[in-house]
Scaffold this motif. Structure first.
Motif, mmCIF file in Angstrom:
data_model
loop_
_atom_site.group_PDB
_atom_site.id
_atom_site.type_symbol
_atom_site.label_atom_id
_atom_site.label_comp_id
_atom_site.label_asym_id
_atom_site.label_seq_id
_atom_site.Cartn_x
_atom_site.Cartn_y
_atom_site.Cartn_z
ATOM 1 N N ALA A 19 -0.175 9.305 9.130
ATOM 2 C CA ALA A 19 0.581 9.864 8.004
ATOM 3 C C ALA A 19 1.093 8.735 7.108
ATOM 4 C CB ALA A 19 1.742 10.704 8.518
ATOM 5 N N ARG A 20 1.534 7.636 7.755
ATOM 6 C CA ARG A 20 2.020 6.497 6.964
ATOM 7 C C ARG A 20 0.891 5.885 6.133
ATOM 8 N NH1 ARG A 20 5.757 5.465 10.955
ATOM 9 N NH2 ARG A 20 4.299 4.258 12.202
ATOM 10 N N LEU A 21 -0.300 5.776 6.749
ATOM 11 C CA LEU A 21 -1.443 5.229 5.999
ATOM 12 C C LEU A 21 -1.804 6.148 4.841
ATOM 13 C CD1 LEU A 21 -4.136 3.649 8.369
ATOM 14 C CD2 LEU A 21 -2.446 2.510 6.967
ATOM 15 N N ALA A 22 -1.731 7.473 5.093
ATOM 16 C CA ALA A 22 -2.067 8.443 4.043
ATOM 17 C C ALA A 22 -1.060 8.338 2.898
ATOM 18 C CB ALA A 22 -2.074 9.850 4.630
ATOM 19 N N GLU A 23 0.197 8.100 3.275
ATOM 20 C CA GLU A 23 1.250 7.928 2.274
ATOM 21 C C GLU A 23 0.934 6.728 1.376
ATOM 22 O OE1 GLU A 23 4.078 9.602 0.485
ATOM 23 O OE2 GLU A 23 3.362 10.472 2.376
ATOM 24 N N LEU A 24 0.446 5.631 2.048
ATOM 25 C CA LEU A 24 0.071 4.424 1.312
ATOM 26 C C LEU A 24 -1.075 4.697 0.347
ATOM 27 C CD1 LEU A 24 0.050 1.402 3.816
ATOM 28 C CD2 LEU A 24 1.494 1.699 1.808
ATOM 29 N N GLU A 25 -1.983 5.547 0.785
ATOM 30 C CA GLU A 25 -3.162 5.801 -0.039
ATOM 31 C C GLU A 25 -2.828 6.487 -1.353
ATOM 32 O OE1 GLU A 25 -5.990 7.633 2.629
ATOM 33 O OE2 GLU A 25 -6.097 5.700 3.688
ATOM 34 N N SER A 60 7.048 0.919 -8.874
ATOM 35 C CA SER A 60 7.408 1.509 -7.574
ATOM 36 C C SER A 60 6.185 2.029 -6.825
ATOM 37 C CB SER A 60 8.399 2.645 -7.784
ATOM 38 O OG SER A 60 7.815 3.599 -8.641
ATOM 39 N N ASP A 61 5.085 2.295 -7.535
ATOM 40 C CA ASP A 61 3.933 2.835 -6.818
ATOM 41 C C ASP A 61 2.938 1.750 -6.411
ATOM 42 O OD1 ASP A 61 3.396 2.337 -9.408
ATOM 43 O OD2 ASP A 61 1.961 3.990 -9.660
ATOM 44 N N VAL A 62 3.310 0.474 -6.570
ATOM 45 C CA VAL A 62 2.418 -0.606 -6.142
ATOM 46 C C VAL A 62 2.946 -1.215 -4.855
ATOM 47 C CG1 VAL A 62 1.521 -2.895 -6.725
ATOM 48 C CG2 VAL A 62 1.704 -1.142 -8.497
ATOM 49 N N VAL A 63 2.059 -1.346 -3.858
ATOM 50 C CA VAL A 63 2.460 -2.055 -2.638
ATOM 51 C C VAL A 63 1.525 -3.244 -2.425
ATOM 52 C CG1 VAL A 63 3.639 -0.286 -1.301
ATOM 53 C CG2 VAL A 63 1.151 -0.334 -1.332
ATOM 54 N N ILE A 64 2.130 -4.371 -2.053
ATOM 55 C CA ILE A 64 1.331 -5.568 -1.803
ATOM 56 C C ILE A 64 1.269 -5.799 -0.300
ATOM 57 C CG2 ILE A 64 1.177 -8.055 -2.201
ATOM 58 C CD1 ILE A 64 2.772 -7.293 -4.855
ATOM 59 N N LEU A 65 0.052 -5.826 0.221
ATOM 60 C CA LEU A 65 -0.140 -5.883 1.676
ATOM 61 C C LEU A 65 -0.964 -7.102 2.046
ATOM 62 C CD1 LEU A 65 -1.245 -2.166 1.899
ATOM 63 C CD2 LEU A 65 0.999 -3.023 2.566
ATOM 64 N N GLU A 66 -0.942 -7.371 3.336
ATOM 65 C CA GLU A 66 -1.796 -8.445 3.844
ATOM 66 C C GLU A 66 -2.922 -7.823 4.645
ATOM 67 O OE1 GLU A 66 0.531 -11.216 6.033
ATOM 68 O OE2 GLU A 66 1.668 -11.832 4.267
ATOM 69 N N ILE A 143 0.112 -3.279 14.937
ATOM 70 C CA ILE A 143 -0.607 -2.501 15.951
ATOM 71 C C ILE A 143 -0.710 -1.031 15.537
ATOM 72 C CG2 ILE A 143 1.467 -2.046 17.339
ATOM 73 C CD1 ILE A 143 -0.268 -2.278 19.842
ATOM 74 N N GLU A 144 0.269 -0.543 14.783
ATOM 75 C CA GLU A 144 0.250 0.887 14.442
ATOM 76 C C GLU A 144 -0.892 1.222 13.479
ATOM 77 O OE1 GLU A 144 3.994 2.644 13.580
ATOM 78 O OE2 GLU A 144 4.943 1.775 15.355
ATOM 79 N N GLN A 145 -1.279 0.242 12.649
ATOM 80 C CA GLN A 145 -2.439 0.509 11.786
ATOM 81 C C GLN A 145 -3.696 0.636 12.632
ATOM 82 O OE1 GLN A 145 -2.918 -1.924 8.320
ATOM 83 N NE2 GLN A 145 -0.782 -1.758 7.724
ATOM 84 N N TYR A 146 -3.778 -0.207 13.680
ATOM 85 C CA TYR A 146 -4.931 -0.109 14.585
ATOM 86 C C TYR A 146 -4.925 1.238 15.296
ATOM 87 C CZ TYR A 146 -8.147 -1.349 18.410
ATOM 88 O OH TYR A 146 -9.181 -1.368 19.308
#
Lengths: 618, 115
Positions: A19-25, A60-66, A143-146
């Protein structure tokens, strides 16, 4: 984080993480790829620049990730932007100065900066089959993304629904062969340890990736560390009586060690490693053992000695590591390569048939390759086994740069060999490559153009094996320097045709009488170059000529009088003052003083091209 | 050598064995390291793309052989077998910084940025 104590808790965590990944999408994600290559190219600065540009704009809708390295090593720093409107955009060759425009036009304006992007339908991306590397777009530190990407599902499945021998059978059915080089069927290796008398046993991950020109395992450890951990845990369960595993990683890979340590600590914290995994009573621990810079420690018995705290000398087999008395601390042990372990979770989760759906008859699945050397797209690629070399080099690799001609490709590092153009349509698999005298090795594919001298390459690899030989077997310790001596003479124009016969004889003897893989395979680079490029050896011997103009003793540099404009650049740059001339006067190189460093050739402006390199009677 | 003797004495291990370990693993050194350690990659990819010429140029520039240290202790020179950055060849590392696609003509500039 609370320890997971049941499979049910793992499933609910997976749902939350998804759900968190979907939120990011739903947002605009900027992923800067921070592998070792990326960092070396300045990816950290690019990442900081994105933060610097985005923050004051309050987007606010931009997220910078590694994220991990996606294999475009030659085009680093690389960033991927994923937004709901344009989908995925890959930016290559970034630097800080390019970031503001990307932020302005793409992140704010919604229009990708096309000229800096890599087309997603380019053969480089399209022909690949991404399986081992499928999590490279995630943050390896999380680990949660995995888990969101079905991580640890395979472990949960074997612990609750499969018997150990069913796991071994499934791996056997998949046809997975050891990715470390020899291609020995993984399941058969496991069975040896299973059938060894019970008592404590070990599993070991061989991450001592020492082949120069190969870094696939580094990329997997840096980008998908949990797949290795999960694979080892599944292996430990399947083999039985295993409570402890070791990951032996070469110390030259600090980031890989850091990432894997972090991943192991996280897995422990989440109850996916350690005592009572997922409440099933299963117990398994992993410790990392960093190497100390010795190539021969990649050989399994050498590696075990090194973990035991000894000098990493290989020893006679049998007993094999799988036997009692032959493994780590004398216990039966299975040693698999990083990539082999990394394949296990997906074989269990998606099934053996899925794994075997790519590849050819005897070679299933994919192989990661390091495509490097004189090729346009250098980097890490993953292709189905059985793809031809030419497809990898010319379609994925984009051919040879600067309009040069392809000459040969080197596979398998110092134990491997060169393959000439006439065999470039050979499939990459564990049968076809060895039939040409090379080996698959761990997956280094070094492309060489017409400017590479085959005598010089053979010399290079023998220097390597000479330095890395542990010295235990006389033929390897004394024979390799002898071969090298002959090669040195050839490259200085003092070789004899008889010398080539001695070379072949020595090669045969070293291969037949050395204990370990290092010695047995060390003559391969010489044997293959002799087999495919004998004319080049003969040119060095008979004509005192190096056809590729590499061997410095056989090369001279000259200034072409009709082209020289007398600009004085080479005169100034020559480190030994061998060039004379004056302003607007044609320059001349004093051959007695010249040390053949090639500086004059490098610095002569291309519009003049007045310096040439000559070998023999040309 | 004095250090090896101390290790041998205190661990009660023959000095030959200590020396055997130290000479076997590259990460042990028997000469001091410079303030900045320069590692020139001599992996296959870097070699094919001019790593040897880079090393030659460095040797000349610093007047050093590999495994040596400058008199002022500023730099020491080493060769390594593949830093795993083959996509960026030829590569050299100074301390923790990896320099990519290094040309011999750029060396002076690079070195001068290390005090």
């Amino acid at each position: 984080m609370k320890r997971l104590t049941s499979v049910k808790e793992l499933q609910s965590l997976r749902e939350q993480a998804q759900a968190r990944l979907a939120e990011l999408e739903k947002k605009i994600q900027v992923k800067v790829h921070l592998g070792t290559c990326g960092i070396a190219s300045g990816a950290n600065k690019v990442s900081e620049a994105f933060v610097r540009e985005v923050e004051p704009r309050k987007l606010s809708d931009v997220v910078i990730l590694e994220a991990a390295c996606i294999g475009l090593c030659g085009r680093e720093p690389v960033a991927t932007v994923i937004d709901p409107k344009n989908g995925k955009t890959i930016y290559c060759d970034l630097d800080e100065n390019r970031v503001p425009r990307i932020v302005e036009e793409h992140l704010v304006g919604g229009k990708p900066v096309k000229e800096w992007t890599l087309a997603l339908d380019a053969p480089l991306l399209k022909l690949q089959e991404i399986r081992v590397m499928h999590n490279q777009d995630l943050d390896p530190m999380d680990i949660e993304q995995y888990i969101a990407r079905d991580g640890y599902q395979a472990l949960a499945k074997v612990l609750t629904k499969m018997k150990p021998d069913e796991v071994v059978d499934e791996v056997g059915k998949s046809g997975l062969r050891g990715r470390g080089g020899a291609g020995f069927p993984t399941a058969r290796k496991w069975k040896f340890v299973c059938s060894a008398p019970s008592g404590e046993k070990y599993v070991v991950c061989n991450g001592d990736e020492g082949d120069p020109g190969a870094y696939m395992n580094r990329a997997v450890l840096e980008g998908n560390p949990h797949s290795v951990i999960e694979g080892m845990a599944i292996g430990a369960y399947a083999i039985g009586n295993v409570r402890q595993g070791y990951s032996y990683i070469r110390a030259e890979y600090p980031l890989a060690i850091e990432t894997l340590s972090h991943a192991i600590a996280q897995a422990r914290e989440y109850g996916l490693l350690g005592k009572n995994t997922l409440g099933t009573g299963f117990e398994f621990h992993i410790d990392i053992f960093p190497g100390a810079g010795a190539f021969v420690c990649g050989e399994e018995t050498g590696l075990l000695h090194s973990i035991e705290g000894e000098r990493g000398n290989p020893r006679q087999r049998p007993p094999f590591p799988a036997n009692v008395g032959g493994g780590l601390f004398g216990k039966p042990t299975t040693i698999n390569n990083v990539e082999s372990w990394s394949n296990i979770p997906q074989i269990i989760f998606r099934g053996a048939d899925w794994f075997a759906s790519v590849g050819n008859e005897k070679n299933k699945g994919t192989k990661t390759l390091c495509l490097v050397g004189n090729v346009n797209n250098t980097g890490l690629v993953e292709v189905p086994l059985g793809m031809t070399l030419s497809k990898v080099i010319f379609d994925i690799g984009g051919g040879i740069p600067d309009g040069k001609k392809f000459k040969a490709v080197q596979l398998g590092g110092p134990s491997g060999g060169v393959i000439p153009i006439k065999h470039v349509n050979t499939p990459i698999d564990y049968e076809a490559i060895p039939s040409l005298g090379a080996i698959m090795g761990s997956g280094g594919v070094v492309v060489m153009d017409e400017d590479s001298c085959m005598v010089d390459i053979a010399k290079f690899f023998l220097q390597f094996t000479r330095d890395e030989s542990c010295g235990k077997c006389t033929t390897c310790r004394a024979g390799i320097p002898k071969m090298l001596e002959i090669l040195n003479k050839i490259s200085q124009g003092e070789g004899t045709i008889e010398g080539l016969d001695v070379l072949a004889e020595l090669a045969e003897m070293i291969a037949a009488t050395s204990l370990c893989g290092l010695g047995q395979t060390s003559p391969n680079p010489v044997l293959t170059t002799l087999r495919y490029f004998r004319d080049e050896y003969e040119a060095h011997i008979k004509d005192k000529r190096c056809p590729a103009r590499v061997c410095s003793a056989l090369v001279t540099y000259h200034v072409l009088p009709d082209k020289c404009q007398g600009c004085g650049i080479c005169l100034r740059e020559c480190p030994v003052g061998a060039i004379s001339g004056g302003k607007r006067l044609v320059h001349v190189i004093d051959q007695d003083k010249c040390i053949k460093c090639g500086t004059c050739l490098d610095v002569c402006p291309p519009r003049f091209s007045a310096v040439t390199k000559v070998s023999g009677k040309e | 050598m004095p250090v090896l003797k101390i290790i041998s004495r205190d661990l009660k291990v023959p000095i030959s064995e200590v020396y055997g370990i130290v000479s076997f693993y590259h990460f042990f050194a028997m000469v001091p390291k410079g303030k900045h350690v320069i590692q020139v990659c001599m992996g296959t990819s870097c070699y094919v793309k001019g790593g040897q010429r880079l090393l030659d140029a460095l040797k000349k520039e610093l007047n050093l052989e590999p495994e040596e240290i400058t008199p002022d202790g500023r730099f020491s020179l080493e060769t390594v077998r593949c830093l795993g950055c083959c996509g960026l060849s030829p590569v050299m590392a100074i301390g923790d910084d990896v320099h990519r696609k290094v040309k011999p003509s750029k060396l002076k500039d690079i070195l001068s940025s290390y005090e």
